[in-house]
Structure formats: C-alpha cells, structure tokens
Motif scaffolding. Structure first.
Motif, PDB file in Angstrom:
ATOM      1  N   TYR A  45       0.838  -1.203   0.000  1.00  0.00           N
ATOM      2  CA  TYR A  45       0.000   0.000   0.000  1.00  0.00           C
ATOM      3  C   TYR A  45       0.870   1.250   0.000  1.00  0.00           C
ATOM      4  N   ASP A  46       0.366   2.321  -0.618  1.00  0.00           N
ATOM      5  CA  ASP A  46       1.044   3.609  -0.535  1.00  0.00           C
ATOM      6  C   ASP A  46       0.899   4.138   0.891  1.00  0.00           C
ATOM      7  N   ALA A  47       1.837   4.976   1.287  1.00  0.00           N
ATOM      8  CA  ALA A  47       1.794   5.619   2.600  1.00  0.00           C
ATOM      9  C   ALA A  47       2.262   7.057   2.430  1.00  0.00           C
ATOM     10  N   ASP A  48       1.311   7.966   2.322  1.00  0.00           N
ATOM     11  CA  ASP A  48       1.598   9.364   1.998  1.00  0.00           C
ATOM     12  C   ASP A  48       2.411   9.415   0.703  1.00  0.00           C
ATOM     13  N   ASP A  49       3.608   9.971   0.738  1.00  0.00           N
ATOM     14  CA  ASP A  49       4.429  10.107  -0.471  1.00  0.00           C
ATOM     15  C   ASP A  49       5.259   8.859  -0.777  1.00  0.00           C
ATOM     16  N   PHE A  50       5.222   7.863   0.094  1.00  0.00           N
ATOM     17  CA  PHE A  50       5.958   6.619  -0.125  1.00  0.00           C
ATOM     18  C   PHE A  50       5.088   5.688  -0.978  1.00  0.00           C
ATOM     19  N   LYS A  51       5.615   5.233  -2.092  1.00  0.00           N
ATOM     20  CA  LYS A  51       4.864   4.371  -3.009  1.00  0.00           C
ATOM     21  C   LYS A  51       4.965   2.906  -2.587  1.00  0.00           C
ATOM     22  N   ALA A  52       3.903   2.166  -2.839  1.00  0.00           N
ATOM     23  CA  ALA A  52       3.841   0.748  -2.491  1.00  0.00           C
ATOM     24  C   ALA A  52       4.936  -0.042  -3.195  1.00  0.00           C
ATOM     25  N   ASN A  53       5.467  -1.024  -2.521  1.00  0.00           N
ATOM     26  CA  ASN A  53       6.420  -1.941  -3.115  1.00  0.00           C
ATOM     27  C   ASN A  53       5.686  -2.706  -4.222  1.00  0.00           C
ATOM     28  N   PRO A  54       6.170  -2.649  -5.474  1.00  0.00           N
ATOM     29  CA  PRO A  54       5.452  -3.276  -6.594  1.00  0.00           C
ATOM     30  C   PRO A  54       5.213  -4.782  -6.411  1.00  0.00           C
ATOM     31  N   LEU A  55       6.190  -5.501  -5.891  1.00  0.00           N
ATOM     32  CA  LEU A  55       6.034  -6.935  -5.680  1.00  0.00           C
ATOM     33  C   LEU A  55       4.976  -7.221  -4.607  1.00  0.00           C
ATOM     34  N   ALA A  56       4.993  -6.443  -3.539  1.00  0.00           N
ATOM     35  CA  ALA A  56       3.999  -6.604  -2.472  1.00  0.00           C
ATOM     36  C   ALA A  56       2.605  -6.265  -2.993  1.00  0.00           C
TER      37      ALA A  56
END
Length: 114
Positions: A92-103
């Motif tokens: 999942y995204d977390a504010d400006d941190f993008k989700a890990n694509p594999l996760a």
C-alpha cells in the motif's frame, strides 16, 4: 513544610515521567481500494498481523472510506519514515511513499485499484 515540598516534587516528577512516555500518533493517507478489508478473512487478517509487526506500532485504525491509517506508535522504538516504509512493504502507498510493486502484486484482487 518539608513534607509539602517533598510531596509537590514527587507529583511533579511523576507527571513529567508520564509526559515523556506519550505515544506518537500519525494519520497516513494510503491506497486501500477494498471496501471490506477489516472483515475480509484473507487480506484483513493479513493486514492486521503485518501492521502490528512493524516495530514500535502499538495500534492502528483503518478507515477504508477516507483511505487513511491512524497509527499509534512508540517514538522511542520507531519513527514515521520506518512506519511508512513498513506499510509500503505490505503493498500500500503511505503518503508520499509508493507501495512496493512486488507486495502490491501479491495483494488479493479486491485490494487493488480497479
């Protein structure tokens, strides 16, 4: 008089020590597209167990409608950057941190953007 001053000092010390142990609280915007994550046996339980494994996270509240996670944490054990990184490792995204694509790819289809 000495007893009064001693008692006052003790109360002040106790109050100060409690204020130092105040838990942190943060509202993190995320990308949860599922409308039943809290009740879902697969993704809901998976999300819950993994959120609570993030070091220092004591409790969280998920609000799927507003796409936020309110996180209560111990600031002596972690910080917001580590918590957000942990959330991205769940997919999942977390504010400006993008989700890990594999996760993200490993999430159930109901949790992905349609």
């Amino acid at each position: 008089m000495k007893l009064y001053i001693s008692l006052l000092f003790t109360l002040f010390s106790i109050a100060f020590s409690f204020s130092q142990n105040k838990p942190g609280k943060a509202v993190i915007h995320t990308t949860i597209y599922c409308d039943h994550c809290k009740a879902c046996e697969t993704c809901g339980q998976n999300f819950k167990s993994k959120m609570l494994k993030i070091n220092g996270v004591q409790m969280y509240e998920l609000d799927e409608k507003s796409m936020t996670i309110t996180v209560y944490y111990n600031p002596k054990k972690t910080n917001l950057e580590l918590i957000k990184t942990g959330i991205t490792q769940l997919g999942y995204d977390a504010d400006d941190f993008k989700a890990n694509p594999l996760a993200y790819e490993n999430l159930d289809s109901c949790c992905k953007k349609k």
